[in-house]
Each structure stands twice: as structure tokens, then as C-alpha cells.
Design a protein around this motif. Structure first.
Motif, PDB file in Angstrom:
ATOM      1  N   ALA A 166       7.229   1.524  -9.031  1.00  0.00           N
ATOM      2  CA  ALA A 166       8.116   2.473  -8.360  1.00  0.00           C
ATOM      3  C   ALA A 166       7.288   3.632  -7.823  1.00  0.00           C
ATOM      4  N   LYS A 167       7.875   4.371  -6.890  1.00  0.00           N
ATOM      5  CA  LYS A 167       7.230   5.569  -6.369  1.00  0.00           C
ATOM      6  C   LYS A 167       7.383   6.689  -7.394  1.00  0.00           C
ATOM      7  N   PRO A 168       6.279   7.219  -7.922  1.00  0.00           N
ATOM      8  CA  PRO A 168       6.384   8.265  -8.950  1.00  0.00           C
ATOM      9  C   PRO A 168       6.674   9.632  -8.330  1.00  0.00           C
ATOM     10  N   LYS A 169       7.074  10.565  -9.176  1.00  0.00           N
ATOM     11  CA  LYS A 169       7.356  11.917  -8.693  1.00  0.00           C
ATOM     12  C   LYS A 169       6.085  12.645  -8.281  1.00  0.00           C
ATOM     13  N   HIS A 170       4.976  12.330  -8.948  1.00  0.00           N
ATOM     14  CA  HIS A 170       3.725  13.036  -8.686  1.00  0.00           C
ATOM     15  C   HIS A 170       2.587  12.034  -8.456  1.00  0.00           C
ATOM     16  N   VAL A 171       1.663  12.402  -7.580  1.00  0.00           N
ATOM     17  CA  VAL A 171       0.439  11.607  -7.440  1.00  0.00           C
ATOM     18  C   VAL A 171      -0.416  11.786  -8.689  1.00  0.00           C
ATOM     19  N   GLY A 183      -1.152   5.095  -9.606  1.00  0.00           N
ATOM     20  CA  GLY A 183      -2.289   4.264  -9.230  1.00  0.00           C
ATOM     21  C   GLY A 183      -1.866   3.005  -8.503  1.00  0.00           C
ATOM     22  N   LEU A 184      -0.806   2.365  -9.006  1.00  0.00           N
ATOM     23  CA  LEU A 184      -0.324   1.143  -8.368  1.00  0.00           C
ATOM     24  C   LEU A 184       0.275   1.440  -6.995  1.00  0.00           C
ATOM     25  N   TYR A 185       1.172   2.413  -6.939  1.00  0.00           N
ATOM     26  CA  TYR A 185       1.904   2.678  -5.699  1.00  0.00           C
ATOM     27  C   TYR A 185       0.995   3.255  -4.614  1.00  0.00           C
ATOM     28  N   LEU A 215       8.523  -6.211  -2.180  1.00  0.00           N
ATOM     29  CA  LEU A 215       8.258  -4.775  -2.288  1.00  0.00           C
ATOM     30  C   LEU A 215       8.007  -4.121  -0.935  1.00  0.00           C
ATOM     31  N   ALA A 216       8.361  -4.806   0.132  1.00  0.00           N
ATOM     32  CA  ALA A 216       8.072  -4.295   1.474  1.00  0.00           C
ATOM     33  C   ALA A 216       8.724  -2.937   1.727  1.00  0.00           C
ATOM     34  N   SER A 217       9.981  -2.797   1.378  1.00  0.00           N
ATOM     35  CA  SER A 217      10.688  -1.536   1.643  1.00  0.00           C
ATOM     36  C   SER A 217      10.079  -0.375   0.869  1.00  0.00           C
ATOM     37  N   LEU A 218       9.667  -0.636  -0.360  1.00  0.00           N
ATOM     38  CA  LEU A 218       9.088   0.415  -1.193  1.00  0.00           C
ATOM     39  C   LEU A 218       7.779   0.925  -0.601  1.00  0.00           C
ATOM     40  N   ILE A 219       6.910   0.019  -0.197  1.00  0.00           N
ATOM     41  CA  ILE A 219       5.611   0.410   0.347  1.00  0.00           C
ATOM     42  C   ILE A 219       5.755   1.019   1.738  1.00  0.00           C
ATOM     43  N   ALA A 220       6.689   0.501   2.526  1.00  0.00           N
ATOM     44  CA  ALA A 220       6.861   0.982   3.901  1.00  0.00           C
ATOM     45  C   ALA A 220       7.246   2.461   3.954  1.00  0.00           C
ATOM     46  N   GLN A 221       7.838   2.975   2.882  1.00  0.00           N
ATOM     47  CA  GLN A 221       8.238   4.389   2.856  1.00  0.00           C
ATOM     48  C   GLN A 221       7.069   5.329   3.118  1.00  0.00           C
ATOM     49  N   GLU A 222       5.880   4.952   2.654  1.00  0.00           N
ATOM     50  CA  GLU A 222       4.725   5.847   2.740  1.00  0.00           C
ATOM     51  C   GLU A 222       3.625   5.337   3.666  1.00  0.00           C
TER      52      GLU A 222
END
Length: 247
Positions: A166-171, A183-185, A215-222
């Protein structure tokens, strides 16, 4: 109705086409030991009025039973996607080695857009399928999928837990779970975007970038390069390949 079957390492994805329209789609877990009857249970409930079957498979152990299933229940031989039936020029050293799913992605991208493109498919592996300005399949990088990387991290370390991708709140994570998610995202976004930059530099042109897979939609966000997310692109490629062999 055309039944399109995409047999991946993790899931079997199925779609029913009425003409050009995808009217139903569903998926089932890939089990490499499935019998004909077990495969039929995954297909039969939604497969009605089928008069054509096209299959892309990267799981050879299931191919014979899928062939038998089609002949037993649909009274016909399926069309198998390969370097010959794809009917697309292949700019690669060994055409026989190109995955059927990759051919489907490339053909769908070309048929829909008729321009240079890269399809990033977030499956068990993450693949980059290059379509040249001439409509050729140009190959492309293969990397471990995000889920594989996550599982490897957990299985080869003693104290790092399994986490939801998942996309975390903080890098800069504030706890172990968030650190791994970061690290993963963000690590994969960096990998994806850097490879997309290198591919376009090597091809010498700006290319349309399409994402597909779980996971295309998740990664495409950034991602700075991914322009569209098309979850049914591989099924659409199966449709186009079937049309190309039945004109």
C-alpha cells in the motif's frame, strides 16, 4: 460469444466477448495440478453460448487439460496464442520465447492506439512490453513483481513482517511496517519510472505508457510516465488475436 482465457502464474483471468464488447470477466486461482473437471468448475458458471475460445497461457502444465476441456465442453479446438498466431512482427532474437500474455498486451496496445507504446503489466512478474512505431513487438524488461519482492523480504529475514502492499503515509517510515511499505511502494515507482525513461531514450521517441495488472492503479498514482490504467488489456489482446485468425 468468444471466451478469452488468460492463464497466469497466480490467476486465470477469463472474459466473454459479445462482438467487440467484453460483457463478463472473472478470475480464479491458478492451480497447476487442476484436472479437466476442476478447470471446468472455474469456467462453466458464466460461459454460455460460446462459439470460440482463445487462450494465452504461461503455465504449460495446464495446457493439455485446457485443450481437452474445450473439445469436451465446447466441441472445438481453442486458438492458442503464440509467436505465429499473434501475427505481429517480432523484433526479438528468439520469438518462441515471448510470453503469450506479453503478445496480447502488445497487440491490444497497437490495435487501440496505433502508436509507439509501452505496456507495464503488474503480474506475478512485472513486465514492460514495447511496441515500436512500426507496430513491432520490441521485447522489454522483466522484473520480479512487487508481491514476490515482499515475500522474499519476509521469508529471508528473521524479524521483518509480511505487510500489505500500500501507499504509506510517509516516505521516511515511522515504524517497521511503514518502512517496508515505503521501500516497496516508492522503490518500485522509482524502478518503473527509471526503466520507462531508459526505454524511451533507447527507442528515440515519446511513447504512450499503459499499465495493467493487479497493482496498476496503485502504482499509477505516483508514476510520472503512466498515462492510463487498462485492467482488461490482456483480454482485449486475446480478442484482437482471435479476430486476426478468423477474418
Amino acid at each position: 460469444m468468444l471466451l478469452a482465457i488468460d492463464v497466469g502464474n497466480t490467476n486465470i483471468t477469463l472474459g466473454l466477448f459479445d462482438g467487440k464488447k467484453l460483457v463478463k470477466n472473472w478470475r480464479a486461482q491458478t492451480l497447476k495440478t487442476d484436472s479437466v473437471q476442476q478447470l471446468w468448475k472455474k469456467i462453466r458458471t458464466r460461459s454460455q453460448n460460446v462459439n470460440g475460445v482463445v487462450i494465452a497461457s504461461v503455465v504449460p502444465s495446464l495446457d493439455e487439460n485446457l485443450e481437452r476441456l474445450c473439445q469436451k465442453f465446447f466441441k472445438q479446438k481453442p486458438l492458442w496464442v503464440n509467436h505465429k498466431t499473434a501475427k505481429m512482427p517480432l523484433r526479438v532474437d528468439k520469438p518462441k520465447e515471448v510470453g503469450a500474455d506479453r503478445l496480447c498486451n502488445a497487440i491490444a496496445a497497437w490495435e487501440k492506439y496505433k502508436q509507439p507504446a509501452i505496456v507495464v503489466d503488474f503480474g506475478t512478474a512485472t513486465t514492460f512490453d514495447v511496441v515500436t512505431a512500426k507496430g513491432e513487438y520490441g521485447g522489454g524488461p522483466i522484473t520480479p513483481g512487487i508481491a514476490i519482492a515482499s515475500a522474499a523480504l519476509t521469508s529471508t529475514t528473521s524479524k521483518l513482517p509480511a505487510v500489505k502492499i500500500a501507499k504509506p503515509k510517509h516516505v521516511v517510515g515511522r515504524n517497521t511496517v511503514e518502512c517496508i511499505q515505503s521501500g516497496l511502494y516508492y522503490g518500485y515507482i522509482g524502478l518503473i519510472d527509471h526503466l520507462l525513461s531508459l526505454i524511451q531514450k533507447e527507442e528515440g521517441c515519446k511513447m504512450k505508457v499503459i499499465a495493467t495488472g493487479g497493482l496498476a492503479s496503485l502504482i499509477a498514482q505516483e508514476s510520472k510516465w503512466i498515462e492510463s490504467v487498462e485492467p482488461h488489456l490482456t483480454l482485449e489482446g486475446l480478442y484482437y488475436i482471435h479476430c486476426g485468425n478468423n477474418f
